[in-house]
Structures are given as C-alpha cells and as structure tokens.
Design a protein around this motif. Structure first.
Motif, PDB file in Angstrom:
ATOM      1  N   SER A  12       8.537  27.798   9.828  1.00  0.00           N
ATOM      2  CA  SER A  12       7.429  28.039   8.709  1.00  0.00           C
ATOM      3  C   SER A  12       6.473  28.998   9.214  1.00  0.00           C
ATOM      4  O   SER A  12       5.662  29.735   8.281  1.00  0.00           O
ATOM      5  CB  SER A  12       6.818  26.530   8.743  1.00  0.00           C
ATOM      6  OG  SER A  12       7.839  25.314   8.295  1.00  0.00           O
ATOM      7  N   LEU A  16       5.245  31.958   6.903  1.00  0.00           N
ATOM      8  CA  LEU A  16       3.744  32.456   6.530  1.00  0.00           C
ATOM      9  C   LEU A  16       3.188  33.720   7.089  1.00  0.00           C
ATOM     10  O   LEU A  16       2.635  34.505   6.229  1.00  0.00           O
ATOM     11  CB  LEU A  16       2.875  31.332   7.383  1.00  0.00           C
ATOM     12  CG  LEU A  16       3.050  29.992   6.544  1.00  0.00           C
ATOM     13  CD1 LEU A  16       1.938  28.962   7.505  1.00  0.00           C
ATOM     14  CD2 LEU A  16       2.615  29.917   5.133  1.00  0.00           C
ATOM     15  N   ALA A  19       4.986  36.221   4.655  1.00  0.00           N
ATOM     16  CA  ALA A  19       4.277  36.221   3.380  1.00  0.00           C
ATOM     17  C   ALA A  19       2.977  37.052   3.564  1.00  0.00           C
ATOM     18  O   ALA A  19       2.494  37.552   2.581  1.00  0.00           O
ATOM     19  CB  ALA A  19       4.226  34.902   2.946  1.00  0.00           C
ATOM     20  N   PHE A  20       2.307  36.897   4.659  1.00  0.00           N
ATOM     21  CA  PHE A  20       0.805  37.467   4.807  1.00  0.00           C
ATOM     22  C   PHE A  20       0.957  38.919   4.898  1.00  0.00           C
ATOM     23  O   PHE A  20       0.226  39.818   4.287  1.00  0.00           O
ATOM     24  CB  PHE A  20       0.029  36.892   5.954  1.00  0.00           C
ATOM     25  CG  PHE A  20      -1.186  37.625   6.205  1.00  0.00           C
ATOM     26  CD1 PHE A  20      -2.358  37.254   5.449  1.00  0.00           C
ATOM     27  CD2 PHE A  20      -1.203  38.383   7.256  1.00  0.00           C
ATOM     28  CE1 PHE A  20      -3.316  37.879   5.601  1.00  0.00           C
ATOM     29  CE2 PHE A  20      -2.631  39.058   7.548  1.00  0.00           C
ATOM     30  CZ  PHE A  20      -3.566  38.820   6.772  1.00  0.00           C
ATOM     31  N   ALA A  38      10.669  36.894   4.717  1.00  0.00           N
ATOM     32  CA  ALA A  38      10.302  35.489   4.106  1.00  0.00           C
ATOM     33  C   ALA A  38      11.473  34.698   3.499  1.00  0.00           C
ATOM     34  O   ALA A  38      11.409  33.539   3.572  1.00  0.00           O
ATOM     35  CB  ALA A  38       9.139  35.850   3.360  1.00  0.00           C
TER      36      ALA A  38
END
Length: 219
Positions: A12, A16, A19-20, A38
């Motif tokens: 996770s 994250l 994705a950022f 991702a």
C-alpha cells in the motif's frame, strides 16, 4: 503484526508513493513507469485478497498492453510539455473540487463496505473453510458465462465493431507511402525479375595512330 499485514502495508505504501509520483513527475515517461509500478502493487494487493483473476487481468491488460502502447506513443511523439503545463494553475481549482468530490464518494463506498457485521464475517470464514478448493476465477467464469452471457456477447460485438472501425480508418490510401500487392509478390516468376540480353563479344581496341614528326623550324 503478522507477515500478511506487513506485506499489505508495504504494498500500500509503495502504491501510494507511485500514484503520487504519477501526477508529480515532469517527464511523461517517468510518470508512465510509476503508473506501471502502481499497477503492479495493486495487483499484489488483490492477490493477497484472493482475487487472482483481477490481479492477472490488471497485469496483462494494463501493464502489458495499455501502458506499453502509451510508452511507445510518448517516446515516438515530440510533445511540448511546457505548453501543456501552461494552463495548469488556471484549471487547478476546478480539478481540486472534482478530485475532492471523487475522494468523498470513494470514502463513502469504502466505509459502507467495511461495515460488515461479525456474523457475516464468521459466515464468510466458515464458507471459505468449508471449501478448500474454492477458486473465485472458476466461479467468476461460471457466473459470467451463465447469468451474464448476453451482456458479454453485446460487449464482444461492440469491441469487434471498434476493431473493424479502427482498421478501416487506418487503411486509407496515402500518396506519400509505398505499398505493394502481396498477391502479385507471391505470383512473381523468374522471367519477370530477370531478363537476359545478348551483347556483342569483346574486341581488342584498335592500335593508336603513329605519331607524325613535328616540322623543323626555318632559320
């Protein structure tokens, strides 16, 4: 904390971060590579949730096809990123509002899904324990090809029409491209490619004329 929980938090966190970086990377190639990362982490999370069909579909369809095509397009086209970023701050308020609304909707859906009673969890655990050879991929296939057979066929027809339309749009006659007929290339014969021409035999060059002496100058 057990190993499964630790792996979930690890996947996770990487998901994250990737994705950022997708939305903050300046280079579109780097953004696409972070998106591949991702997707892979999301597939790992789905594998931990025993949703192997979704994980394999995500890797094969998105990572193996869509993102590779996107990378080829980005690397082959000369895109002016500075011009594309020119109106970023102009549209940022509207994009922020839409993003907040989507985040609230996702939070409402997730919170509603997490509200499962203790009896439901116990029943689900008993059902899984009662069937050790359970496979959600097999059950999904049975459900897809029985109750949802007609929607599947409609989707297949729509995709077929889209493929035929894409091929028809790309088969335009262009003046700047050289094309040949494969049927004519297969039916070619040696006589069509090679022609024997009779030439005269080689003869010796004639001897050069004798040199004439230069006239003597008169005193």
């Amino acid at each position: 904390m057990d190993v499964k929980t630790g792996l979930f938090y690890l996947f996770s966190a990487v998901l994250l971060f990737a994705a950022f970086r997708v939305i903050t990377a300046k280079n579109p190639v780097y953004a696409a590579l972070y998106l591949v990362l991702a997707f892979s982490q999301a597939a790992a999370v789905w594998l931990m949730l025993q949703a192997e069909f979704l994980a394999i579909t995500l890797v094969l369809v998105y990572v193996g096809a869509v993102m590779v095509l996107f990378l080829f397009v980005v690397m082959m086209l000369d895109i002016d990123m500075d011009r594309l970023r020119g109106g970023f701050w102009k549209h940022f308020p509207l994009a922020g509002i839409i993003g907040a609304v989507i985040a609230l909707e996702m939070a409402a859906v997730l919170m509603g899904g997490f509200r499962i009673g203790e009896e439901g969890r116990i029943a689900a655990g008993a059902a899984v324990a009662a069937a050790p050879d359970y496979s959600n991929t097999r059950e999904l296939g049975k459900l897809l090809y029985s109750e949802y057979l007609y929607p599947l066929e409609v989707a297949a027809v729509i995709l077929l029409v889209a493929i035929v339309a894409a091929i028809a749009l790309t088969l335009r006659q262009r003046k700047d491209s050289r094309a040949y007929d494969p049927a004519q290339a297969v039916r070619v014969k040696a006589s069509d490619r090679l022609r024997i021409v009779k030439v005269a035999p080689t003869v010796a060059a004639p001897p050069p004329p004798p040199e004439t002496p230069a006239p003597e100058a008169k005193a």
